[in-house]
Motif scaffolding. Structure first.
Motif, short mmCIF file in Angstrom:
data_model
loop_
_atom_site.label_atom_id
_atom_site.label_comp_id
_atom_site.label_asym_id
_atom_site.label_seq_id
_atom_site.Cartn_x
_atom_site.Cartn_y
_atom_site.Cartn_z
N ALA A 152 0.84 -1.20 0.00
CA ALA A 152 0.00 0.00 0.00
C ALA A 152 0.87 1.25 0.00
CB ALA A 152 -0.91 0.01 1.22
N GLN A 153 0.61 2.16 -0.92
CA GLN A 153 1.34 3.41 -1.02
C GLN A 153 0.36 4.56 -1.20
OE1 GLN A 153 5.19 3.22 -3.30
NE2 GLN A 153 4.14 1.54 -4.32
N GLY A 154 0.69 5.70 -0.65
CA GLY A 154 -0.19 6.85 -0.80
C GLY A 154 0.29 8.03 0.02
N GLU A 155 -0.53 9.08 0.01
CA GLU A 155 -0.21 10.29 0.77
C GLU A 155 -1.41 10.67 1.63
OE1 GLU A 155 2.15 14.08 -0.44
OE2 GLU A 155 0.05 14.51 -0.87
N VAL A 156 -1.13 10.93 2.90
CA VAL A 156 -2.14 11.38 3.84
C VAL A 156 -1.98 12.88 4.03
CG1 VAL A 156 -3.08 11.14 6.17
CG2 VAL A 156 -2.07 9.15 5.02
N MET A 157 -3.05 13.64 3.79
CA MET A 157 -3.02 15.07 4.03
C MET A 157 -3.68 15.33 5.39
SD MET A 157 -1.90 17.93 3.08
CE MET A 157 -1.39 17.45 1.43
N LEU A 158 -2.86 15.76 6.35
CA LEU A 158 -3.36 16.02 7.69
C LEU A 158 -3.76 17.48 7.84
CD1 LEU A 158 -0.72 14.10 9.85
CD2 LEU A 158 -3.02 13.33 9.22
N LEU A 159 -4.86 17.72 8.54
CA LEU A 159 -5.22 19.04 9.02
C LEU A 159 -4.99 19.04 10.52
CD1 LEU A 159 -8.52 20.27 7.28
CD2 LEU A 159 -6.28 21.36 7.24
N VAL A 160 -4.14 19.96 10.99
CA VAL A 160 -3.74 19.98 12.39
C VAL A 160 -4.13 21.31 13.02
CG1 VAL A 160 -1.82 19.68 14.00
CG2 VAL A 160 -1.76 18.53 11.77
N LYS A 161 -4.80 21.22 14.17
CA LYS A 161 -5.14 22.41 14.95
C LYS A 161 -4.03 22.63 15.97
CE LYS A 161 -8.78 24.38 17.90
NZ LYS A 161 -10.08 24.09 18.58
N VAL A 162 -3.35 23.76 15.86
CA VAL A 162 -2.18 24.05 16.69
C VAL A 162 -2.55 25.08 17.76
CG1 VAL A 162 0.20 24.88 16.70
CG2 VAL A 162 -0.65 23.56 14.75
N GLU A 163 -2.28 24.73 19.02
CA GLU A 163 -2.55 25.63 20.13
C GLU A 163 -1.49 26.73 20.20
OE1 GLU A 163 -5.23 25.61 21.70
OE2 GLU A 163 -5.78 23.68 22.58
N ARG A 164 -1.74 27.73 21.05
CA ARG A 164 -0.82 28.86 21.14
C ARG A 164 0.53 28.47 21.73
NH1 ARG A 164 -1.78 33.64 19.64
NH2 ARG A 164 -0.19 34.45 21.05
N ASP A 165 0.59 27.34 22.44
CA ASP A 165 1.88 26.89 22.96
C ASP A 165 2.60 25.95 22.00
OD1 ASP A 165 0.33 24.63 23.17
OD2 ASP A 165 0.70 24.29 25.31
N GLY A 166 2.02 25.74 20.81
CA GLY A 166 2.64 24.88 19.80
C GLY A 166 2.23 23.43 19.87
N ALA A 167 1.42 23.06 20.88
CA ALA A 167 0.96 21.67 20.98
C ALA A 167 -0.19 21.42 20.01
CB ALA A 167 0.52 21.38 22.41
N ALA A 169 -3.82 20.42 19.29
CA ALA A 169 -5.12 20.34 19.96
C ALA A 169 -6.01 19.29 19.32
CB ALA A 169 -5.81 21.71 19.92
N ASP A 170 -5.91 19.13 18.01
CA ASP A 170 -6.73 18.16 17.29
C ASP A 170 -6.08 17.92 15.93
OD1 ASP A 170 -8.74 16.39 16.76
OD2 ASP A 170 -10.38 17.84 16.87
N VAL A 171 -6.42 16.80 15.31
CA VAL A 171 -5.87 16.48 14.00
C VAL A 171 -6.81 15.50 13.30
CG1 VAL A 171 -4.44 14.65 15.02
CG2 VAL A 171 -3.88 15.53 12.75
N ILE A 172 -6.99 15.68 12.00
CA ILE A 172 -7.76 14.73 11.20
C ILE A 172 -6.99 14.43 9.92
CG2 ILE A 172 -9.97 15.65 12.05
CD1 ILE A 172 -10.34 16.69 9.07
N ALA A 173 -7.31 13.31 9.31
CA ALA A 173 -6.82 13.01 7.96
C ALA A 173 -7.83 13.61 6.99
CB ALA A 173 -6.69 11.51 7.75
N ARG A 254 -12.81 13.64 0.86
CA ARG A 254 -12.29 14.69 1.73
C ARG A 254 -13.15 14.81 2.98
NH1 ARG A 254 -9.33 19.49 -1.44
NH2 ARG A 254 -9.04 20.08 0.72
N GLN A 255 -12.48 14.99 4.11
CA GLN A 255 -13.14 15.14 5.40
C GLN A 255 -13.04 16.59 5.87
OE1 GLN A 255 -14.70 12.39 6.47
NE2 GLN A 255 -13.80 11.24 4.77
#
Length: 297
Positions: A152-167, A169-173, A254-255
């Motif tokens: 299996a080969q492919g590319e996952v596009m992540l959407l990442v919610k970044v908090e003000r401290d850089g951590a 907070a949430d992430v989805i594919a 797409r999600q």
């Protein structure tokens, strides 16, 4: 009958996913699978845009590796583009930027190949930038063993919610685009494996928030991070697809991120973001903006 490179791309991709097929799925004809598939070619280069938004220069990388008809199609299409003028201190200026375009091809019944341009991107990632979110600790996810075994080969596009401290907070594919062709239930298994591995590792990532520019005061930031799963020569029965050649491309659904209020599905070029980068969504600092609709090409 002579097989075109496009036909061979489909045949190779279908063969590499055979281990995931159930008895019922394996009974599906190869012809039926190919009938729903398309092949992709990603070309890169650089583009120059004049102060009035017209294209003033174009250089494609490794042009000797691109079929002359494809190179002529891309060159002729891009030189007709019109961009929104880039303003610096309120005045339009010329702009030089990297270029990535995706072509999709489908074999026709008469043996010809229908080619169209479906996506374009001009993004640049600067890991030293202070006006954008940049990566800090971002260990790549491990290749899922089950996915590796079946090729299996492919590319996952992540959407990442970044908090003000850089951590994180949430992430989805947001989307998982596959480089192999198989019946849909097998494709979904592969997408799930790659997405889960990416999300699990991404939750541990940390980022550096912007300290300057128009985005520094936001409550949080959303970034896109592409994660590529590709087999090398030792893990694959076939060598990597050379530049300028067709390869399998099966985009997944797409999600929508639950923390996003705008529809991200209309954004063009997100499937072309270069690996290794962090790309802000809705950034106050924008790059080139293409005014010519790709649908008109």
């Amino acid at each position: 009958m002579m097989r075109s490179p496009l036909f061979l791309a489909f045949a190779l991709a279908i063969g590499s996913a055979g281990a995931l097929l159930s008895t019922d799925a394996a009974a599906q004809s190869t012809r039926a699978v190919r009938a729903t598939a398309e092949a992709s070619m990603v070309l890169t280069g650089n583009i120059d845009v004049a102060a009035d938004g017209a294209v003033s220069g174009l250089v494609l990388d490794q042009q000797a590796s691109i079929a002359p008809a494809i190179a002529a199609f891309v060159d002729g299409t891009i030189r007709r583009w019109q961009f929104e003028p880039t303003l610096v201190d309120g005045k339009p200026v010329a702009k030089h930027a990297p270029l990535r375009v995706r072509l999709l091809g489908r074999p026709g019944a008469d043996g010809s190949t229908e080619v169209r341009m479906t996506s374009v991107d001009f993004s640049e990632y600067d890991d030293k930038a202070t006006d954008a979110v940049t990566g800090n600790q971002m260990r790549p996810p491990r290749y899922p063993e089950a996915a590796f075994r079946v090729g299996a080969q492919g590319e996952v596009m992540l959407l990442v919610k970044v908090e003000r401290d850089g951590a994180v907070a949430d992430v989805i594919a947001e989307q998982v685009n596959m480089g192999v062709v198989a019946p849909e239930h097998a494709m979904q298994k592969m997408r799930d494996m790659l997405a889960k591995a990416s999300i699990s590792e991404a939750r541990k990532w940390t980022f550096t928030p912007p300290t300057s520019g128009g985005d520094k005061g936001l409550a949080f930031w959303t970034v896109r991070v592409p994660v590529t799963f590709a087999l090398n020569d030792k893990g694959s029965k076939q060598p990597p697809t050379p530049y300028g050649r067709w390869q399998a491309y099966i985009p997944g659904p797409r999600q929508q991120a639950p923390w996003r209020t705008t529809d991200d599905a209309a954004q063009v070029g997100t499937d072309l973001l270069p690996a290794g980068g962090v790309y802000m969504v809705d950034s106050a600092t924008r790059g080139l903006r293409l005014l010519t609709p790709l649908a008109e090409q």
